[in-house]
Design a protein around this motif. Structure first.
Motif, short mmCIF file in Angstrom:
data_model
loop_
_atom_site.label_atom_id
_atom_site.label_comp_id
_atom_site.label_asym_id
_atom_site.label_seq_id
_atom_site.Cartn_x
_atom_site.Cartn_y
_atom_site.Cartn_z
N THR A 46 49.48 -31.48 -6.12
CA THR A 46 49.18 -32.32 -7.28
C THR A 46 50.41 -32.44 -8.16
O THR A 46 50.94 -31.43 -8.64
N THR A 47 50.86 -33.67 -8.36
CA THR A 47 52.12 -33.86 -9.05
C THR A 47 51.91 -34.47 -10.45
O THR A 47 50.82 -34.90 -10.79
N LEU A 48 52.98 -34.43 -11.23
CA LEU A 48 52.98 -34.96 -12.60
C LEU A 48 51.96 -34.23 -13.48
O LEU A 48 51.26 -34.84 -14.29
N LEU B 213 63.49 -27.08 -1.62
CA LEU B 213 64.52 -28.02 -2.09
C LEU B 213 63.84 -29.30 -2.52
O LEU B 213 63.00 -29.85 -1.79
N ASP B 214 64.23 -29.80 -3.68
CA ASP B 214 63.66 -31.02 -4.25
C ASP B 214 64.65 -32.16 -3.99
O ASP B 214 65.49 -32.47 -4.84
N THR B 215 64.56 -32.74 -2.80
CA THR B 215 65.53 -33.76 -2.41
C THR B 215 65.02 -34.50 -1.18
O THR B 215 64.22 -33.95 -0.41
N ALA C 68 59.28 -22.33 -6.49
CA ALA C 68 60.14 -23.13 -7.39
C ALA C 68 60.81 -24.18 -6.53
O ALA C 68 61.41 -23.85 -5.51
N THR C 69 60.67 -25.45 -6.91
CA THR C 69 61.40 -26.48 -6.17
C THR C 69 62.61 -26.89 -6.99
O THR C 69 62.49 -27.16 -8.20
N ILE C 70 63.77 -26.90 -6.35
CA ILE C 70 65.01 -27.08 -7.12
C ILE C 70 65.91 -28.14 -6.50
O ILE C 70 65.95 -28.30 -5.27
N PRO D 276 53.42 -28.41 -12.12
CA PRO D 276 53.76 -28.72 -13.52
C PRO D 276 55.25 -29.01 -13.61
O PRO D 276 56.07 -28.35 -12.96
N PHE D 277 55.61 -30.02 -14.42
CA PHE D 277 56.99 -30.48 -14.54
C PHE D 277 57.67 -29.82 -15.74
O PHE D 277 57.49 -30.26 -16.88
N VAL D 278 58.45 -28.80 -15.49
CA VAL D 278 59.05 -28.01 -16.56
C VAL D 278 60.10 -28.81 -17.35
O VAL D 278 60.02 -28.93 -18.59
N GLY D 279 61.08 -29.36 -16.65
CA GLY D 279 62.19 -30.03 -17.33
C GLY D 279 61.74 -31.23 -18.17
O GLY D 279 62.23 -31.44 -19.28
N ARG D 280 60.78 -31.99 -17.62
CA ARG D 280 60.35 -33.18 -18.38
C ARG D 280 59.60 -32.78 -19.65
O ARG D 280 59.60 -33.53 -20.63
N LEU D 281 58.92 -31.61 -19.62
CA LEU D 281 58.29 -31.13 -20.86
C LEU D 281 59.36 -30.63 -21.83
O LEU D 281 59.32 -30.94 -23.03
N ALA E 245 56.59 -24.59 -9.52
CA ALA E 245 57.36 -25.00 -10.71
C ALA E 245 58.29 -26.14 -10.31
O ALA E 245 59.19 -25.97 -9.48
N ALA E 246 58.05 -27.34 -10.89
CA ALA E 246 58.83 -28.53 -10.54
C ALA E 246 59.66 -28.98 -11.73
O ALA E 246 59.48 -28.47 -12.84
N SER E 247 60.54 -29.93 -11.45
CA SER E 247 61.41 -30.47 -12.50
C SER E 247 62.23 -29.35 -13.16
O SER E 247 62.34 -29.27 -14.37
N LEU E 248 62.79 -28.50 -12.30
CA LEU E 248 63.65 -27.42 -12.79
C LEU E 248 65.07 -27.97 -12.86
O LEU E 248 65.50 -28.70 -11.97
N ARG E 249 65.81 -27.59 -13.89
CA ARG E 249 67.09 -28.25 -14.13
C ARG E 249 68.30 -27.33 -14.09
O ARG E 249 69.42 -27.79 -13.99
N HIS E 250 68.09 -26.00 -14.26
CA HIS E 250 69.25 -25.10 -14.33
C HIS E 250 68.85 -23.71 -13.80
O HIS E 250 67.65 -23.41 -13.65
N VAL F 233 50.66 -33.63 1.07
CA VAL F 233 50.64 -34.93 0.41
C VAL F 233 50.62 -34.77 -1.10
O VAL F 233 49.77 -34.05 -1.65
N LYS F 234 51.57 -35.45 -1.76
CA LYS F 234 51.60 -35.40 -3.23
C LYS F 234 50.76 -36.52 -3.81
O LYS F 234 50.93 -37.69 -3.44
N ILE F 235 49.89 -36.14 -4.73
CA ILE F 235 49.05 -37.13 -5.44
C ILE F 235 49.18 -36.85 -6.93
O ILE F 235 48.98 -35.71 -7.37
N VAL G 207 60.29 -28.27 1.32
CA VAL G 207 61.00 -29.39 0.69
C VAL G 207 59.98 -30.23 -0.08
O VAL G 207 58.84 -30.38 0.36
N THR G 208 60.40 -30.72 -1.23
CA THR G 208 59.57 -31.70 -1.96
C THR G 208 60.36 -32.99 -2.09
O THR G 208 61.57 -32.96 -2.32
N THR G 209 59.66 -34.10 -1.93
CA THR G 209 60.30 -35.40 -2.11
C THR G 209 59.43 -36.21 -3.06
O THR G 209 58.27 -35.86 -3.32
N ASN G 210 59.98 -37.29 -3.57
CA ASN G 210 59.21 -38.23 -4.37
C ASN G 210 59.86 -39.60 -4.24
O ASN G 210 60.97 -39.70 -3.68
N PRO G 211 59.23 -40.68 -4.72
CA PRO G 211 59.81 -42.01 -4.53
C PRO G 211 61.20 -42.15 -5.17
O PRO G 211 62.06 -42.86 -4.63
C1 E4P Z 1 58.99 -32.36 -7.50
O1 E4P Z 1 58.00 -32.22 -6.86
C2 E4P Z 1 59.13 -33.30 -8.63
O2 E4P Z 1 58.86 -34.61 -8.23
C3 E4P Z 1 60.50 -33.18 -9.22
O3 E4P Z 1 60.82 -31.80 -9.36
C4 E4P Z 1 60.69 -33.93 -10.52
O4 E4P Z 1 61.94 -33.61 -11.07
P1 E4P Z 1 62.61 -34.48 -12.23
O5 E4P Z 1 61.80 -34.30 -13.48
O6 E4P Z 1 63.99 -33.88 -12.36
O7 E4P Z 1 62.64 -35.90 -11.75
#
Ligand code: E4P
Length: 216
Positions: free
Chosen positions: A107-109, A5-7, A183-185, A129-134, A163-168, A83-85, A25-29
């Motif tokens: 490793t994030t972003l 869960l990405d929350t 997959a983090t969602i 890797p950030f799928v949705g942002r790409l 797989a991060a930044s998943l949207r649907h 730890v996310k870097i 679980v994944t979190t970010n600022p």
């Molecule tokens: C998870 O590790 C990422 O920080 C997160 O999935 C980013 O998602 P976003 O592009 O919807 O902010």
């Protein structure tokens, strides 16, 4: 494929952990900022009581030395903390130093296969890797997941592709098909993945027929 869960919402985590499908679980600022000033440490410890799996907490330092010190601090909170870097030059050095110390790094972003490859070589446990942002910038985010999985598996790197930044919901299916290890969602995707109108109408019809059959 595992589902994280990405929350940073403990209510959402408690709600969906009951289903038995949440492995981490994944979190970010940005997610923490939505939680109204709760301490990061306290929230990670609350999450650790609910989910017995990797919990990513993100560093905000900008130099390798500071990142390593911050990573040590975050990792000291709980044995399940990963730890996310973010991947850049300072980040890569910190990933290597932390990994050598036994601190697991997510490793994030990540937006390119080269970034993923370098992080894997430096010893990262997870590549995100950030799928949705790409997708947002007209680039096929899922193709990057496919490429990263292929590189990691062909060369036997120890890293897992997250797989991060998943949207649907279709992102989740596609991530599974291209071999993402995790997959983090956002929690809201779980009801979307679960729901189908034919399931609802089917349950309704079975209940009506059960009444007719005298079962209810
Ligand atoms: C998870 O590790 C990422 O920080 C997160 O999935 C980013 O998602 P976003 O592009 O919807 O902010």
């Amino acid at each position: 494929m595992q589902l994280f869960l990405d929350t940073a919402s403990i209510d959402e985590i408690r709600k969906y952990a009951r289903y038995g499908v949440v492995s981490g679980v994944t979190t970010n600022p940005s997610l923490l900022a939505k939680e109204g000033g709760v301490s990061y440490r306290e929230r990670i410890l609350e999450i650790a009581e609910v989910v017995d799996g990797p919990i990513s907490a993100e560093c905000v330092s900008r130099t390798a030395d500071e990142l390593v010190a911050e990573a040590r601090e975050l990792a000291s909170w709980h044995p399940n903390v990963v730890v996310k870097i973010p991947i850049d030059e300072e980040g890569l050095e910190a990933i290597h130093r932390c990994s050598r110390e036994g601190i697991r790094i997510n490793t994030t972003l990540i937006f390119t296969a080269n970034q993923a490859m370098l992080a894997a070589m430096a010893g990262a446990a997870y590549l995100s890797p950030f799928v949705g942002r790409l997708d947002d910038v007209s680039t096929d985010g899922m193709e990057l997941i496919r490429t990263c999985v292929e590189i990691v598996e062909r060369h036997g790197y120890g890293a897992r592709v997250l797989a991060a930044s998943l949207r649907h919901p279709m992102h989740v299916v596609q991530a599974a098909l291209v071999g993402a290890h995790v997959a983090t969602i956002p929690p809201t995707l779980i009801p979307q993945m679960l729901k189908h109108p034919l399931t609802d109408s089917g349950i309704h019809r079975f209940l009506e027929d059960a009444k007719t059959a005298g079962l209810l």
